[in-house]
Design a protein around this motif. Structure first.
Motif, PDB file in Angstrom:
ATOM      1  N   GLY A  15      53.218  44.378  24.158  1.00  0.00           N
ATOM      2  CA  GLY A  15      53.242  43.324  23.181  1.00  0.00           C
ATOM      3  C   GLY A  15      53.260  42.065  24.304  1.00  0.00           C
ATOM      4  N   VAL A  16      52.887  41.969  25.528  1.00  0.00           N
ATOM      5  CA  VAL A  16      52.853  41.042  26.332  1.00  0.00           C
ATOM      6  C   VAL A  16      51.514  40.669  27.011  1.00  0.00           C
ATOM      7  N   GLY A  17      51.198  39.380  26.780  1.00  0.00           N
ATOM      8  CA  GLY A  17      49.832  38.860  27.302  1.00  0.00           C
ATOM      9  C   GLY A  17      49.677  38.899  28.658  1.00  0.00           C
ATOM     10  N   PRO A  18      48.495  38.665  29.204  1.00  0.00           N
ATOM     11  CA  PRO A  18      48.239  38.426  30.754  1.00  0.00           C
ATOM     12  C   PRO A  18      49.319  37.175  30.971  1.00  0.00           C
ATOM     13  N   ALA A  19      49.247  37.031  32.370  1.00  0.00           N
ATOM     14  CA  ALA A  19      50.064  36.033  33.120  1.00  0.00           C
ATOM     15  C   ALA A  19      49.213  35.243  34.063  1.00  0.00           C
ATOM     16  N   PHE A  20      49.390  33.980  34.087  1.00  0.00           N
ATOM     17  CA  PHE A  20      48.498  33.094  35.058  1.00  0.00           C
ATOM     18  C   PHE A  20      49.402  33.310  36.415  1.00  0.00           C
ATOM     19  N   SER A  21      48.888  34.092  37.055  1.00  0.00           N
ATOM     20  CA  SER A  21      49.894  34.140  38.534  1.00  0.00           C
ATOM     21  C   SER A  21      49.654  33.306  39.385  1.00  0.00           C
ATOM     22  N   SER A  22      48.251  32.875  39.839  1.00  0.00           N
ATOM     23  CA  SER A  22      48.369  31.900  41.097  1.00  0.00           C
ATOM     24  C   SER A  22      46.827  31.337  40.906  1.00  0.00           C
ATOM     25  N   VAL A  23      46.966  29.992  41.759  1.00  0.00           N
ATOM     26  CA  VAL A  23      45.354  29.761  42.050  1.00  0.00           C
ATOM     27  C   VAL A  23      45.722  29.126  43.391  1.00  0.00           C
ATOM     28  N   VAL A  31      37.720  27.347  43.653  1.00  0.00           N
ATOM     29  CA  VAL A  31      39.178  27.731  43.488  1.00  0.00           C
ATOM     30  C   VAL A  31      39.250  28.945  42.892  1.00  0.00           C
ATOM     31  N   GLN A  32      40.496  30.035  43.351  1.00  0.00           N
ATOM     32  CA  GLN A  32      40.564  31.365  42.788  1.00  0.00           C
ATOM     33  C   GLN A  32      41.606  31.341  41.952  1.00  0.00           C
ATOM     34  N   VAL A  33      41.485  32.049  40.799  1.00  0.00           N
ATOM     35  CA  VAL A  33      42.546  32.247  39.950  1.00  0.00           C
ATOM     36  C   VAL A  33      42.846  33.560  39.620  1.00  0.00           C
ATOM     37  N   THR A  34      44.180  34.056  39.604  1.00  0.00           N
ATOM     38  CA  THR A  34      44.496  35.251  39.412  1.00  0.00           C
ATOM     39  C   THR A  34      45.284  35.484  38.060  1.00  0.00           C
ATOM     40  N   SER A  62      33.084  33.072  37.892  1.00  0.00           N
ATOM     41  CA  SER A  62      32.571  34.609  38.153  1.00  0.00           C
ATOM     42  C   SER A  62      34.008  35.301  38.058  1.00  0.00           C
ATOM     43  N   VAL A  63      33.887  36.268  37.428  1.00  0.00           N
ATOM     44  CA  VAL A  63      35.216  37.332  36.962  1.00  0.00           C
ATOM     45  C   VAL A  63      34.818  38.675  37.666  1.00  0.00           C
ATOM     46  N   ALA A  64      36.093  39.138  38.317  1.00  0.00           N
ATOM     47  CA  ALA A  64      36.066  40.501  38.861  1.00  0.00           C
ATOM     48  C   ALA A  64      37.386  41.292  38.665  1.00  0.00           C
ATOM     49  N   GLU A  65      37.323  42.269  38.403  1.00  0.00           N
ATOM     50  CA  GLU A  65      38.549  43.283  38.108  1.00  0.00           C
ATOM     51  C   GLU A  65      39.184  43.534  39.302  1.00  0.00           C
ATOM     52  N   SER A  66      40.479  43.651  39.234  1.00  0.00           N
ATOM     53  CA  SER A  66      41.141  43.859  40.650  1.00  0.00           C
ATOM     54  C   SER A  66      42.535  44.677  39.873  1.00  0.00           C
ATOM     55  N   GLY A  67      42.236  46.167  40.001  1.00  0.00           N
ATOM     56  CA  GLY A  67      43.224  46.913  39.359  1.00  0.00           C
ATOM     57  C   GLY A  67      43.273  46.429  37.648  1.00  0.00           C
ATOM     58  N   THR A  68      44.486  46.165  37.381  1.00  0.00           N
ATOM     59  CA  THR A  68      44.967  45.784  35.927  1.00  0.00           C
ATOM     60  C   THR A  68      44.844  44.184  35.752  1.00  0.00           C
ATOM     61  N   ASP A  69      44.614  43.610  37.121  1.00  0.00           N
ATOM     62  CA  ASP A  69      44.523  42.220  37.063  1.00  0.00           C
ATOM     63  C   ASP A  69      42.962  41.702  36.999  1.00  0.00           C
ATOM     64  N   ALA A  70      42.837  40.344  37.048  1.00  0.00           N
ATOM     65  CA  ALA A  70      41.579  39.791  36.901  1.00  0.00           C
ATOM     66  C   ALA A  70      41.416  38.510  37.940  1.00  0.00           C
ATOM     67  N   THR A  71      40.531  38.515  38.580  1.00  0.00           N
ATOM     68  CA  THR A  71      40.176  37.405  39.471  1.00  0.00           C
ATOM     69  C   THR A  71      39.040  36.406  39.360  1.00  0.00           C
ATOM     70  N   VAL A  72      39.363  35.376  39.009  1.00  0.00           N
ATOM     71  CA  VAL A  72      38.325  34.288  38.375  1.00  0.00           C
ATOM     72  C   VAL A  72      38.059  33.240  39.609  1.00  0.00           C
ATOM     73  N   THR A  73      36.886  33.132  39.820  1.00  0.00           N
ATOM     74  CA  THR A  73      36.454  32.103  40.759  1.00  0.00           C
ATOM     75  C   THR A  73      35.701  31.149  40.130  1.00  0.00           C
ATOM     76  N   ILE A  74      36.137  29.873  40.220  1.00  0.00           N
ATOM     77  CA  ILE A  74      35.907  28.603  39.423  1.00  0.00           C
ATOM     78  C   ILE A  74      35.310  27.984  40.417  1.00  0.00           C
ATOM     79  N   ASN A  75      33.927  27.639  40.138  1.00  0.00           N
ATOM     80  CA  ASN A  75      33.023  26.674  40.962  1.00  0.00           C
ATOM     81  C   ASN A  75      33.009  25.297  40.400  1.00  0.00           C
ATOM     82  N   LEU A  76      33.493  24.303  41.044  1.00  0.00           N
ATOM     83  CA  LEU A  76      33.359  22.969  40.654  1.00  0.00           C
ATOM     84  C   LEU A  76      32.158  22.084  40.788  1.00  0.00           C
TER      85      LEU A  76
END
Length: 211
Positions: A15-23, A31-34, A62-76
């Protein structure tokens, strides 16, 4: 007869959504978001429209899977004129069970990629002009020297530099009055901001200088 042990598992309890872990900063325009989740982030729910920036705009992600997490690369779309860039969640990002993340903001530092600009030059009197160097982060006044400027007529005897918010005001004193109405002031050296971005060219004209 007694039952003393036994274990069974029930699924679908997440019942818990994903967390915005880091940028973090990758370079001046990336920048890269986890996004972290204990079950699995659903990468197909992630789009560029789910993010907003405090400065500049997003050109692509661009979005990449990292185990149960996701890594999002944001291009400005371009460099930004600020050291600290806030990245916010403004859409809806889900995990595999449909729990969503819809808000959150984190900051990446060291993002300033824009040099100071030669904003203006104005007449103070017949032997003095004032230059404004503008920057969104902060002009490094210590990097400003008389040798950074040249004149189309006459010569520079001295300069003084004053901080004006994130900008710098440079007072240029001429060695003598000049026999021309319009005086060109050019950047010929290297004027930096506190992030190390440099201004190395630029010319502006000031009128009314004939003395």
């Amino acid at each position: 007869n007694t039952l003393t042990t036994g274990t069974k598992t029930v699924s679908g309890m997440d019942g818990v959504g994903p967390a915005f872990s880091s940028v973090s900063r990758v370079d001046d325009t990336t920048v890269q978001v986890t996004l972290a989740d204990g079950v699995d982030v659903d990468e197909t729910t992630i789009a560029a429209s789910d993010f907003s920036l405090s400065a500049g705009s997003i050109s692509s992600i661009s979005v990449a899977e990292s185990g149960t997490d996701a890594t999002v690369t944001i291009n400005l779309a371009a460099t930004v004129d600020t050291d600290s860039l806030d990245v916010s969640i403004t859409g809806s990002i889900a995990d595999g069970d449909g729990d969503t993340l819809t808000s959150g903001t984190k900051s990446a530092t060291g993002m300033d990629g824009v040099a100071p600009t030669f904003s203006s030059v104005s007449r103070v009197d017949s032997t003095t002009v004032q230059v404004t160097l503008a920057d969104g982060e902060d002009v490094d006044e210590a990097s400003v020297a008389a040798s950074d400027f040249s004149l189309s007529t006459g010569s520079i005897s001295s300069i003084s530099v004053a901080e004006s918010g994130t900008d710098a005001t440079v007072t240029i004193n001429l060695a003598a009055a000049v026999d021309t109405d319009s005086l060109d002031v050019s950047i010929v050296g290297s004027v930096a901001d506190t992030s190390g971005n440099t201004l190395a060219t630029g010319t502006k004209s000031v009128s009314g200088m004939d003395g």
